[in-house]
Structure formats: structure tokens, C-alpha cells
Design an enzyme around this catalytic site. Structure first.
Site, PDB file in Angstrom:
ATOM      1  N   GLU A  75     158.691 -24.294 174.888  1.00 23.15           N
ATOM      2  CA  GLU A  75     159.690 -23.567 174.182  1.00 23.15           C
ATOM      3  C   GLU A  75     158.962 -22.735 172.873  1.00 23.15           C
ATOM      4  OE1 GLU A  75     164.267 -24.381 174.561  1.00 23.15           O
ATOM      5  OE2 GLU A  75     163.269 -26.101 173.698  1.00 23.15           O
ATOM      6  N   HIS A  94     163.154 -25.576 165.572  1.00 25.93           N
ATOM      7  CA  HIS A  94     164.005 -25.528 166.757  1.00 25.93           C
ATOM      8  C   HIS A  94     164.521 -27.073 166.801  1.00 25.93           C
ATOM      9  CE1 HIS A  94     166.127 -25.609 170.628  1.00 25.93           C
ATOM     10  NE2 HIS A  94     165.100 -26.261 171.099  1.00 25.93           N
ATOM     11  N   HIS A  96     167.420 -30.370 168.342  1.00 29.47           N
ATOM     12  CA  HIS A  96     168.573 -30.593 169.320  1.00 29.47           C
ATOM     13  C   HIS A  96     169.464 -31.657 168.348  1.00 29.47           C
ATOM     14  CE1 HIS A  96     165.377 -30.515 172.537  1.00 29.47           C
ATOM     15  NE2 HIS A  96     165.730 -29.242 172.122  1.00 29.47           N
ATOM     16  N   HIS A 165     172.363 -26.959 174.106  1.00 26.23           N
ATOM     17  CA  HIS A 165     171.058 -27.244 173.677  1.00 26.23           C
ATOM     18  C   HIS A 165     170.912 -27.655 172.308  1.00 26.23           C
ATOM     19  CE1 HIS A 165     166.743 -25.573 174.306  1.00 26.23           C
ATOM     20  NE2 HIS A 165     166.876 -26.684 173.746  1.00 26.23           N
TER      21      HIS A 165
HETATM   22 MN    MN Z   1     164.910 -27.341 173.103  1.00 28.41          MN
END
Ligand code: MN
Length: 235
Positions: A75, A94, A96, A165
């Protein structure tokens, strides 16, 4: 300058794990201080284990440039596309982190509920990957085109949620990114709690801006505490 940046980036990985923003997954990157067409991110590994020597360089199309041929996260395109679209952004997370997820899958919008999260501003957009990848994707931002579609939804915001996500948080420095990552999760938790009691009075857009500007002057204070706590726990 680069040495300090890489040390801060490694430490940011540990802080974000210790504060519950990253776990075995997720990543933080920082734009190269001398080459705005590149950014640093750890090779593909758990954030808690990241050290300075684990950093690789990636360009703004997501190509990895590493003399040792190491790979980084699938990613990475979240980062490459956002740095390309947003010259003002110097660091990207990024995550979660769990409290944020409900806001990406319902009509409830994540909004600033207290003065520590004024950086959320008026709009926290939600990225729906089905609009770009159809209804059978693995939800991962695994190529530059998906990264660009996410960056377009992020627009000029500081945080975008990714349906089912996680989220992405952008900032003008590593310390600001860490602050925002931690308080995005905190805001989501508080907003979930407050919503059980009734209608919420959110910060106005002007309050959000004023509180965010104020907090930006004090990023070192929590950073030093988060640093000590992360090092103490060996996170
Ligand atoms: Mn991810």
C-alpha cells in the site's frame, strides 16, 4: 537533516504502535527533505520493529529505489499518490486504528468533538474503493491509480476514512502526523461515546481552525512524552 528525519520516522513507528494507532499493520512515511520527488518508508515489516536502517526510498509513482533491493508495503501507493497530489504534505500515516472504522461504514461522519482534534476541520471524507475497483477487491490500495483515487477524495482535508479498512492522515511534519494520528483515533472514540447520550455539539469550522493552529505550536510537548513511553515499553 536526513539523519534526524529518519530517526524521527523510526521513533514515530514505535510511538504509533504504543499509542494504539498502528499494530502489526499500517505505516508512516516522510517526504525526502532534499528531494521532494521521493519519500522514506520502512521496508515491509511490523512497525514496532522498524529501525533507521530499515528505511527505503520510494518515488511519487510508487517505485522503490533501494540499493539492497528490499521491498516495502503493497500500500505504498497511498503515500506516493498523496505526496504527488499534495505538495504541502510532508508526512503520511495509513492506519487501521479500530475506533475510526465505524465512521467509514455508516452515515455517521467523523467530526471534531474537542479542541485536540480541530485539525479534522469541517469535512472528513470517506473513500469508497468500490467506485474505483469494483465489488470484489481486497480493499487494498495496491497500485498508483487507486492511490490517485484516494488522494482525490482526500482533497485538501487532513484525514480521509477508507470504508471497511482504515484511514489516512496527512501533515506538514512527522510530529504533526503523529499528533493527528493519535487524536483522530481519540476523537473517534469520544464521538462514539458521546453519540450514545444524544445530539453532539461539534466544534465550528472557525473553532476547529483556531484550536488546530494553537496545538501546532505545542507539538513537542506530547512528542517527548510519547517518545519516553514508547522507549520505556520497548514498543
Ligand atoms: Mn491498509
Amino acid at each position: 537533516m536526513t539523519k534526524q528525519l529518519l530517526e524521527d520516522l523510526a521513533l514515530a513507528n514505535h510511538i504509533l504502535v504504543n499509542e494504539g494507532v498502528l499494530d502489526g499493520f499500517g505505516h508512516i512515511s516522510a517526504r525526502h527533505p532534499h528531494n521532494p520527488e521521493r519519500f522514506f518508508i520502512a521496508r515491509s515489516m511490523a512497525p514496532a520493529l522498524v529501525e533507521v536502517a530499515d528505511m527505503v526510498e520510494v518515488d511519487l509513482d510508487g517505485n522503490v529505489h533501494d540499493a539492497q533491493g528490499r521491498r516495502t508495503y503493497v500500500e505504498r501507493f497511498i503515500h506516493s499518490a498523496i505526496y504527488k497530489a499534495r505538495p504541502d504534505v510532508m508526512s503520511v500515516i495509513h492506519s487501521h486504528s479500530p475506533a475510526v472504522i465505524p465512521f467509514g461504514v455508516t452515515g455517521a461522519r467523523l467530526r471534531p468533538i474537542c479542541h485536540m482534534s480541530g485539525f479534522l476541520g469541517a469535512v472528513t471524507p470517506v473513500y469508497e474503493i468500490r467506485h474505483s475497483a469494483g465489488e470484489s477487491s481486497d480493499l487494498l490500495i495496491s497500485n498508483q491509480a487507486l492511490g490517485e483515487s484516494l488522494a482525490a477524495v482526500l482533497g485538501q482535508s487532513t484525514v480521509a476514512l477508507m470504508r471497511g479498512h482504515g484511514s489516512v492522515t496527512v501533515a506538514s511534519s512527522i510530529k504533526q502526523a503523529v499528533f493527528r494520528g493519535i487524536y483522530t483515533e481519540n476523537n473517534a472514540r469520544l464521538q462514539s461515546e458521546a453519540s450514545r447520550f444524544g445530539e453532539i455539539t461539534f466544534l465550528t469550522e472557525a473553532e476547529a481552525k483556531a484550536t488546530s493552529d494553537m496545538n501546532d505550536m505545542h507539538l513537542d510537548r506530547p512528542w517527548e512524552m510519547w517518545k519516553r513511553n514508547a522507549l520505556k515499553k520497548g514498543a
